[in-house]
Design an enzyme around this catalytic site. Structure first.
Site, short mmCIF file in Angstrom:
data_model
loop_
_atom_site.label_atom_id
_atom_site.label_comp_id
_atom_site.label_asym_id
_atom_site.label_seq_id
_atom_site.Cartn_x
_atom_site.Cartn_y
_atom_site.Cartn_z
N THR A 16 36.16 67.49 30.34
CA THR A 16 36.84 69.00 30.97
C THR A 16 36.26 70.31 30.03
OG1 THR A 16 38.41 67.92 31.66
CG2 THR A 16 38.90 70.24 31.35
N SER A 62 35.41 61.55 31.16
CA SER A 62 35.51 60.51 30.07
C SER A 62 36.47 59.27 30.66
CB SER A 62 36.19 60.96 28.74
OG SER A 62 37.45 61.19 28.66
N THR A 95 39.02 64.35 27.34
CA THR A 95 40.32 63.93 26.27
C THR A 95 40.79 62.43 26.57
OG1 THR A 95 41.48 65.24 28.08
CG2 THR A 95 41.09 66.41 26.12
N ASP A 96 40.54 62.03 27.96
CA ASP A 96 41.39 61.02 28.54
C ASP A 96 40.74 59.65 27.42
OD1 ASP A 96 42.23 62.31 30.45
OD2 ASP A 96 40.97 61.59 32.06
#
Ligand code: ASP
Length: 312
Positions: A16, A62, A95-96
């Site tokens: 992101t 990710s 971030t995932d």
């Protein structure tokens, strides 16, 4: 006068932080991994005087992180760390799965220099994007005295690469330090304030990670829950799963329906590790459990590394 060891390498992998939406007020309807890492750096005036190199290693959301990309990333980071003039590395990431990449890199590289992952919860096009500040803070951490190991810097918090967890789906401070951890430090106006020991340990070596996806062992995570059925485990067993991590209820308990397929896997030599699905705590009173204190996702990596070591 500039010191010899000063170069900072910024490796882009997508996420992101490099995402773009059709509207500046849209914080969720964006596509991750659209902008180059070079353009993210170029958009931050305060970074223009820094001795930075930007390198695009991948451009993905990710959630889609894969094993060959991990292998390439680990090797590339090691190559840069081996350069005497490089002070440290920043990795821009989604971030995932950031906590998974951080865990993997710390276990295989255990670097003496800092490797700082950073990310954003809002796309680069957002009216108040968080990526630029996070990137700036990540560079500040690489430059700070005593920084070492794989850490993450998000929302001004410095988190241990083996401990951090994504705990919020939307907030800018989406990460916490893990159930038994604590922040390594905070970044305030470009200054790092340290609280505790930074990651250290023995490196397994980036060469442990195969570049060929087919050479990675198949390790799955299964949650125990009300109404659990034996079928999923039995199907994986038949299909050749090589390791299973259980996200157990409470202090490491599993539904009775899973007992027989778990035993069948263990009898066949397939490791089945237990973790707790609780957000806090660990499995207490089971010192033989290797993953007692790990999240299911970290345990999946740890078991994968263990299986890779057996065939290396
Ligand atoms: N899906 C995005 C990713 O992990 C989410 C983010 O970066 O915040 O790449």
């Amino acid at each position: 006068m500039q010191s010899r060891v000063e170069q900072i390498v910024i490796i882009g992998t997508g996420g992101t932080i490099a995402g773009a939406a059709g509207s500046a007020t849209d914080n969720v309807g964006y596509k991750a991994g659209q902008l180059s890492v070079a353009s993210l750096v170029a958009a931050i005036p305060a970074l223009q005087a820094e001795p930075l190199e930007a390198e695009q290693l991948a451009q993905l959301d990710s959630k889609d992180m894969d094993h060959p990309t991990w292998a390439r990333l680990a090797r590339r980071v090691q190559e840069h760390l081996d350069r005497p003039e490089v002070r440290g590395i920043v990795i821009t990431h989604g971030t995932d799965t950031l906590e998974e990449t951080a865990y993997l890199l710390q276990r295989v590289l255990a670097p003496r220099k800092p490797v700082v992952l950073t990310a954003a919860m809002r796309p680069a096009t957002a009216i108040q994007a968080d990526g630029p500040q996070n990137l700036l803070d990540a560079v500040a951490v690489v430059k700070a005295d005593g920084a070492q190991g794989v850490v993450a810097v998000v929302a001004g918090q410095v988190l241990h690469g083996l401990e951090l967890r994504k705990t919020h789906s939307y907030r800018l401070d989406a990460f916490d330090a893990g159930p038994d951890g604590g922040l390594l430090g905070v970044v305030e106006e470009g200054v790092l304030r340290r609280f505790r020991e930074w990651p250290r340990g023995e490196a397994l070596g980036a060469s442990l990670l195969p570049e060929d996806a087919a050479r990675w062992p198949w390790v799955e995570v299964l949650a125990s829950h009300a109404g659990a059925q034996a079928r999923a485990l039995q199907a994986w067993h038949t299909a050749g799963v090589q390791g299973v991590v259980l996200a157990c209820t409470g202090n490491g308990t599993v539904h009775e329906a899973l007992s027989a397929p778990i035993q069948a896997l263990r009898d066949a030599g397939v490791p089945v590790w237990r973790t707790t699905r609780c957000a806090q705590g660990r499995i207490v009173g089971a010192p033989e459990e290797k993953a007692a204190a790990l999240s299911p996702w970290a345990a999946r990596i740890e078991l994968t590394l263990e299986l890779l070591k057996r065939t290396h």
